[in-house]
Design an enzyme around this catalytic site. Structure first.
Site, PDB file in Angstrom:
ATOM      1  N   HIS A   1       0.832  -1.197   0.000  1.00 48.85           N
ATOM      2  CA  HIS A   1       0.000   0.000   0.000  1.00 48.85           C
ATOM      3  C   HIS A   1       0.867   1.248   0.000  1.00 48.85           C
ATOM      4  O   HIS A   1       1.911   1.296   0.613  1.00 48.85           O
ATOM      5  CB  HIS A   1      -1.007   0.014   1.153  1.00 48.85           C
ATOM      6  CG  HIS A   1      -0.449  -0.193   2.517  1.00 48.85           C
ATOM      7  ND1 HIS A   1       0.026  -1.411   2.976  1.00 48.85           N
ATOM      8  CD2 HIS A   1      -0.311   0.667   3.555  1.00 48.85           C
ATOM      9  CE1 HIS A   1       0.427  -1.287   4.224  1.00 48.85           C
ATOM     10  NE2 HIS A   1       0.241  -0.027   4.607  1.00 48.85           N
TER      11      HIS A   1
ATOM     12  N   HIS B   1       0.840   5.261   0.796  1.00 51.92           N
ATOM     13  CA  HIS B   1       0.159   6.332   1.525  1.00 51.92           C
ATOM     14  C   HIS B   1       0.299   7.623   0.725  1.00 51.92           C
ATOM     15  O   HIS B   1       1.406   7.985   0.321  1.00 51.92           O
ATOM     16  CB  HIS B   1       0.819   6.573   2.895  1.00 51.92           C
ATOM     17  CG  HIS B   1       0.714   5.435   3.840  1.00 51.92           C
ATOM     18  ND1 HIS B   1      -0.272   5.358   4.799  1.00 51.92           N
ATOM     19  CD2 HIS B   1       1.483   4.329   4.001  1.00 51.92           C
ATOM     20  CE1 HIS B   1      -0.097   4.259   5.513  1.00 51.92           C
ATOM     21  NE2 HIS B   1       0.958   3.615   5.036  1.00 51.92           N
TER      22      HIS B   1
END
Length: 130
Positions: free
Chosen positions: A93, A95
């Site tokens: 992931h 950010h």
């Protein structure tokens, strides 16, 4: 077993979606470092970003760039910061967080926001996504 992020992308767990395509999903972090903090994930479950093959890595970063551009239009800020740590969830992931100074990006200081504000932010970003 599917990660929490895979369940979010599949719609099994509710999220504040800001953008999606066949290979990626972007949604608001429920414990944002700044209002509008977004997580961008590949739908494919790969724990560590640098374990993605070259094509998947490139496509993820290009998708994240599109999300960041939408965020910049929707949220008043100087920059959209990007960070990749991947320590909390074993699913790649990225950010993306709106910031006005480097001091704004403090992952030790997260501030949950009311649901109405989260939905409003998600809708604003989604409206700018191209």
């Amino acid at each position: 077993m599917a990660t929490i992020f895979s369940k979010i992308a599949a719609g099994e767990i509710p999220s504040y979606r800001v953008a999606a395509d066949e290979k990626h999903y972007a949604f608001l972090d429920i414990n944002p470092v700044t209002p509008g903090h977004v997580l961008v994930i590949p739908r494919k479950e790969v724990d560590y970003i640098f374990d993605l093959d070259e094509q998947d890595y490139t496509e993820l970063m290009l998708f994240a760039r599109r999300v960041a551009k939408a965020m910049k239009k929707a949220i008043p800020c100087k920059r959209i910061a990007v960070a990749v740590m991947g320590m909390e969830v074993p699913h790649t992931h990225v950010h993306l967080a709106p910031i006005n100074s480097e001091g704004d990006l403090q992952f030790s200081k997260k501030t949950p926001l009311p649901a109405e504000q989260m939905q409003s932010i998600a809708d604003s970003i989604a409206a700018e996504f191209e």
